[in-house]
Structure formats: C-alpha cells, structure tokens
Design a protein around this motif. Structure first.
Motif, PDB file in Angstrom:
ATOM      1  N   UNK A  52       0.817  -1.215   0.000  1.00 42.84           N
ATOM      2  CA  UNK A  52       0.000   0.000   0.000  1.00 42.84           C
ATOM      3  C   UNK A  52       0.851   1.265   0.000  1.00 42.84           C
ATOM      4  N   UNK A  53       1.904   1.276   0.806  1.00 47.65           N
ATOM      5  CA  UNK A  53       2.779   2.447   0.882  1.00 47.65           C
ATOM      6  C   UNK A  53       3.459   2.715  -0.459  1.00 47.65           C
ATOM      7  N   UNK A  54       3.921   1.646  -1.113  1.00 52.88           N
ATOM      8  CA  UNK A  54       4.589   1.809  -2.411  1.00 52.88           C
ATOM      9  C   UNK A  54       3.598   2.315  -3.461  1.00 52.88           C
ATOM     10  N   UNK A  55       2.409   1.717  -3.511  1.00 53.99           N
ATOM     11  CA  UNK A  55       1.405   2.128  -4.501  1.00 53.99           C
ATOM     12  C   UNK A  55       0.989   3.580  -4.264  1.00 53.99           C
ATOM     13  N   UNK A  56       0.756   3.951  -3.007  1.00 54.21           N
ATOM     14  CA  UNK A  56       0.389   5.345  -2.703  1.00 54.21           C
ATOM     15  C   UNK A  56       1.504   6.313  -3.088  1.00 54.21           C
ATOM     16  N   UNK A  57       2.744   5.950  -2.796  1.00 55.54           N
ATOM     17  CA  UNK A  57       3.879   6.813  -3.153  1.00 55.54           C
ATOM     18  C   UNK A  57       3.973   6.975  -4.666  1.00 55.54           C
ATOM     19  N   UNK A  58       3.767   5.880  -5.414  1.00 50.71           N
ATOM     20  CA  UNK A  58       3.816   5.937  -6.884  1.00 50.71           C
ATOM     21  C   UNK A  58       2.660   6.788  -7.426  1.00 50.71           C
ATOM     22  N   UNK A  59       1.497   6.699  -6.808  1.00 46.35           N
ATOM     23  CA  UNK A  59       0.355   7.510  -7.238  1.00 46.35           C
ATOM     24  C   UNK A  59       0.629   8.983  -6.963  1.00 46.35           C
ATOM     25  N   UNK A  60       1.251   9.263  -5.812  1.00 43.64           N
ATOM     26  CA  UNK A  60       1.538  10.657  -5.451  1.00 43.64           C
ATOM     27  C   UNK A  60       2.606  11.270  -6.354  1.00 43.64           C
ATOM     28  N   UNK A  61       3.621  10.489  -6.747  1.00 41.73           N
ATOM     29  CA  UNK A  61       4.679  11.075  -7.580  1.00 41.73           C
ATOM     30  C   UNK A  61       4.355  11.008  -9.071  1.00 41.73           C
ATOM     31  N   UNK A  62       3.178  10.459  -9.402  1.00 46.77           N
ATOM     32  CA  UNK A  62       2.718  10.465 -10.782  1.00 46.77           C
ATOM     33  C   UNK A  62       3.190   9.288 -11.614  1.00 46.77           C
ATOM     34  N   UNK A  63       3.967   8.371 -11.043  1.00 45.34           N
ATOM     35  CA  UNK A  63       4.436   7.232 -11.832  1.00 45.34           C
ATOM     36  C   UNK A  63       3.402   6.101 -11.868  1.00 45.34           C
TER      37      UNK A  63
END
Length: 91
Positions: A52-63
């Motif tokens: 979840x943390x990785x997916x949220x971080x990727x969503x936040x940085x636009x990747x």
C-alpha cells in the motif's frame, strides 16, 4: 510373588508420567502453532502495508495513475468507513 504389586505400582506410575508428558507435549505443540500463526498474520499485514505504501507513493509522484487506484478501490471497498478514506461515495 511379593514383587508383582510393586511392579504394577511402578507401571501405573510410569503410565501416569507418560500421560502427563503427552499432555505437556500437546500444549507445547499448540503454543508453537499459535506462535507460527501469529507470525504469519503479522508478516501478511506487513506485506499489505508495504504494498500500500509503495502504490500510494507511486500515485503521489505520478508514476502510477491515481485514477486507476481509485477505480480499484471503488470496485473493492464496500464498507462506508473504508470508502470514505478514499473519498468514494457510499453505495
């Protein structure tokens, strides 16, 4: 023949001891299973948190497209309080 009652008593004492040891062994095995199950649940929870943390971080940085994540969550979540966490309307 006077030794027979002594042997019987000894056998009974050994059988009682064996029974006691079997009970202790069963308890030990049950504790080990409980500990292993707790560890498995803890590891599963940790995996979910990290994914979840990785997916949220990727969503936040636009990747990763946040829209896709929101669609996934919209399809998967049914509880009102869970849906509210993602700003989804209650069904």
């Amino acid at each position: 023949m006077g030794s027979m009652p002594k042997n019987d008593e000894r056998i009974q004492a050994l059988e009682a001891k064996l029974k006691q040891l079997k009970v202790l062994q069963l308890r030990k095995e049950a504790r080990a299973r409980t500990t292993a199950a707790k560890r498995t649940r803890h590891e599963e929870l940790r995996r979910k948190i990290l994914v979840g943390a990785v997916v949220l971080a990727k969503a936040e940085d636009g990747s990763f497209e946040e829209k896709v994540l929101k669609e996934w969550m919209d399809q998967a979540l049914t509880r009102a309080d869970d849906r509210a966490l993602f700003g989804l309307t209650v069904r």
